[in-house]
Design an enzyme around this catalytic site. Structure first.
Site, PDB file in Angstrom:
ATOM      1  N   LYS A   1      -5.190 -30.007   5.234  1.00 32.63           N
ATOM      2  CA  LYS A   1      -5.519 -29.951   3.832  1.00 32.63           C
ATOM      3  C   LYS A   1      -5.542 -28.441   3.207  1.00 32.63           C
ATOM      4  CE  LYS A   1      -6.509 -34.467   3.171  1.00 32.63           C
ATOM      5  NZ  LYS A   1      -6.423 -35.248   4.541  1.00 32.63           N
TER       6      LYS A   1
HETATM    7  C1  LIG Z   1      -5.806 -36.401   5.188  1.00 34.01           C
HETATM    8  C2  LIG Z   1      -5.589 -36.274   6.785  1.00 34.01           C
HETATM    9  C3  LIG Z   1      -4.588 -36.938   7.034  1.00 34.01           C
HETATM   10  C4  LIG Z   1      -3.715 -38.247   6.252  1.00 34.01           C
HETATM   11  O1  LIG Z   1      -2.986 -37.545   5.273  1.00 34.01           O
HETATM   12  P1  LIG Z   1      -2.536 -38.175   3.942  1.00 34.01           P
HETATM   13  O2  LIG Z   1      -1.651 -37.223   3.171  1.00 34.01           O
HETATM   14  O3  LIG Z   1      -3.504 -38.697   3.098  1.00 34.01           O
HETATM   15  O4  LIG Z   1      -1.454 -39.195   4.355  1.00 34.01           O
HETATM   16  C5  LIG Z   1      -4.357 -37.201   8.442  1.00 34.01           C
HETATM   17  N1  LIG Z   1      -4.999 -36.305   9.271  1.00 34.01           N
HETATM   18  C6  LIG Z   1      -5.899 -35.345   8.831  1.00 34.01           C
HETATM   19  C7  LIG Z   1      -6.690 -34.735   9.764  1.00 34.01           C
HETATM   20  C8  LIG Z   1      -6.281 -35.334   7.305  1.00 34.01           C
HETATM   21  O5  LIG Z   1      -7.306 -34.913   7.166  1.00 34.01           O
END
Ligand SMILES: *Cc1c(COP(=O)(O)O)cnc(C)c1O
Length: 497
Positions: free
Chosen positions: A113
């Site tokens: 993120k």
């Molecule tokens: C948010 C997240 C995901 C999922 O990603 P999306 O974009 O919501 O599909 C997968 N793994 C981790 C560690 C995340 O923080």
């Protein structure tokens, strides 16, 4: 280029407006009116640039109302070794034959993120300035654990902004919770909600759409925006690392310019994999986009059958950031696939809101099959995968990335497809130490989070992220828990309204 809403194609706004608004008033998501292209020559040239330069190059195709200087201001401030533990920003590890792990977790909060949320505050404040917004921007975030912390870290003490984060009380890891509840900053608030991620997200969407609250904000020179992947400013930065990874692989002579690759993404809200779909449609040579889910496999079922059905039990898993039954960004994919037919989107997503289900047309089913493959795995399979990869390759996966590797191995075994493959690795194993240790040691670790980090350090040899080690002595600032009915009042109270 301008931006439209998936629920009203007549909306026509600039990227700055789309980023500031976050979500369209009609409930739709903003998408660019067309997908810009990138040639193989351009991709190869990226290989000689820094990550910030690569990002600026690709952003300039989407943020056409930004000047080059504005874009560089954003990318240079976000993608520096001040914020990321590695010069390359995103690292690539060679796992086994033709399989590459794209490590997207070297940022300040140890999850992918950060790749978007380190830059979003710059994009947002630059956008607001461009369109002469003189209101304070209030960011509301629903999080399954990682977005919340990454957004807090990005927006803490950013002038002209305030941020509130809601997380499911029992739906995040102890480390994720501690990361959020100890957050510094004068403009931040964090609150647990009795419910799951979907409850948090639905509540936030309702508050965004509440006319009475909107009027109150207007009177007080405030406005809402979103740091969730419903905001285009979250999605655009994610397109970059897929193209960047390809450029690096060409430069390192792991692939030849023009070779196709598969991309595997552990998926929850469908943001990360949608970014890969955009990259493909810009011209990145992608064979299959492989969507990996945990036991909450609503997306696997959807891609395989064309029926989206959230009427099922929500399961809490060891990959909590993927515990989602309403994947918002699917709306953007379907809007593109049905030829920007907003009436069709209103029908499907109206049906989703009313009955929890919709079924796409045969034409879309065929398109889904052409671009995507999908699979899921259980918690036990995830742990077995962590152990296997650790034993065989001395590589320590987190639980989310392990889901992706397992689903990829299943895909490869079932199809015999030996296209070279990039697997998105979305979190540092340190962020989910308890489950990772249980997988490797074969028993539940009976120690506190910080002893677990030390043990994981012994096993993996990976440097302990400073930001996680420092949590041990940080005081908890936010311990509130509310129900979904109380969410609206909580927001008004925090805003002093
Ligand atoms: C948010 C997240 C995901 C999922 O990603 P999306 O974009 O919501 O599909 C997968 N793994 C981790 C560690 C995340 O923080």
């Amino acid at each position: 280029m301008y931006y439209k809403s998936t629920r009203d194609s007549s909306v026509k706004i600039t990227s700055a407006e789309a980023i500031v608004q976050g979500i369209s008033k009609d409930g739709g998501l903003f998408v660019p009116s067309e997908i810009p292209s990138i040639t193989m020559d351009e991709i190869v040239k990226l290989g000689d640039m820094s990550y910030s330069e690569r990002a600026a190059y690709i952003f300039s195709k989407y943020l056409t109302d930004f000047t080059d200087a504005e874009i560089r201001y954003c990318t240079d401030n976000a993608y520096t070794s001040k914020n990321f533990a590695t010069e390359n920003i995103a690292e690539i590890s060679h796992l086994f034959d033709g399989t590459y792990i794209l490590e997207l977790w070297h940022g300040p909060t140890c999850a992918f993120k950060d790749m978007a949320l380190q830059i979003l505050p710059y994009l947002l404040t630059t956008s607001a300035k461009k369109i002469n917004i003189d209101k304070k921007i209030v960011i509301l975030v629903a999080t399954s654990g990682d977005t919340g912390k990454a957004a807090l870290e990005g927006f803490a003490d950013v002038p002209g902004t305030q941020i509130m984060v809601f997380y499911p009380e029992d739906g995040v890891s102890p480390m994720q919770k501690r990361q959020m509840t100890t957050q510094d900053g004068e403009n931040v608030a964090v609150c647990a909600l009795k419910g799951n991620f979907d409850d948090c997200q639905t509540g936030v969407k309702q508050i965004f759409g509440n006319a009475e609250i909107a009027a109150k904000l207007e009177e007080n020179k405030l406005m809402f925006s979103s740091a969730n992947s419903i905001n285009w400013g979250r999605l655009a930065p994610q397109i970059i690392y897929y193209i960047s990874a390809y450029a690096t692989l060409v430069k390192d002579e792991e692939i030849k310019a023009g070779d196709k690759i598969n991309v595997v993404v552990p998926t929850g809200n469908f943001g990360n994999i949608l970014a890969a779909y955009y990259a493909k449609n810009m011209g990145l040579p992608v064979n299959k986009l492989i969507c990996a889910s945990n036991t909450n496999k609503v997306l696997t079922d959807f891609i395989n059958t064309g029926v989206y059905d959230r009427n099922r039990d929500f399961v809490t898993t060891i990959s909590p950031s993927m515990d989602i039954l309403i994947s918002s960004n699917l709306e953007r994919l379907l809007y593109l696939m049905c030829g920007q037919n907003d009436a069709q989107i209103r029908e499907w997503f109206g049906s989703l809101a009313k009955t929890g289900r919709y079924e796409v047309t045969d034409d879309i089913k065929a398109k889904l099959k052409a671009d995507f493959a999908a699979g899921f795995c259980t918690d036990d399979e995830t742990k077995a995968e962590i152990k296997k990869i650790y034993d065989k390759y001395s590589y320590t996966l987190d639980t989310h990335s392990a889901v992706a590797v397992k689903v990829y191995e299943d895909y490869k075994a079932a199809t015999g497809d030996d296209t070279k493959t990039v697997i998105a690795s979305t979190a540092s194993p340190y962020k989910f130490s308890a489950s990772v240790l249980e997988a490797i040691d074969g028993k539940k670790p009976e120690m506190d989070e910080y002893a677990m980090i030390d043990r994981l350090n012994e096993l993996s040899g990976y440097e302990i992220p400073e930001s996680l080690a420092a949590l041990k002595t940080k005081p908890v600032r936010f311990s509130g828990v509310i129900t979904k009915e109380e969410q609206k009042d909580y927001v008004l109270k925090e805003l002093g309204l």
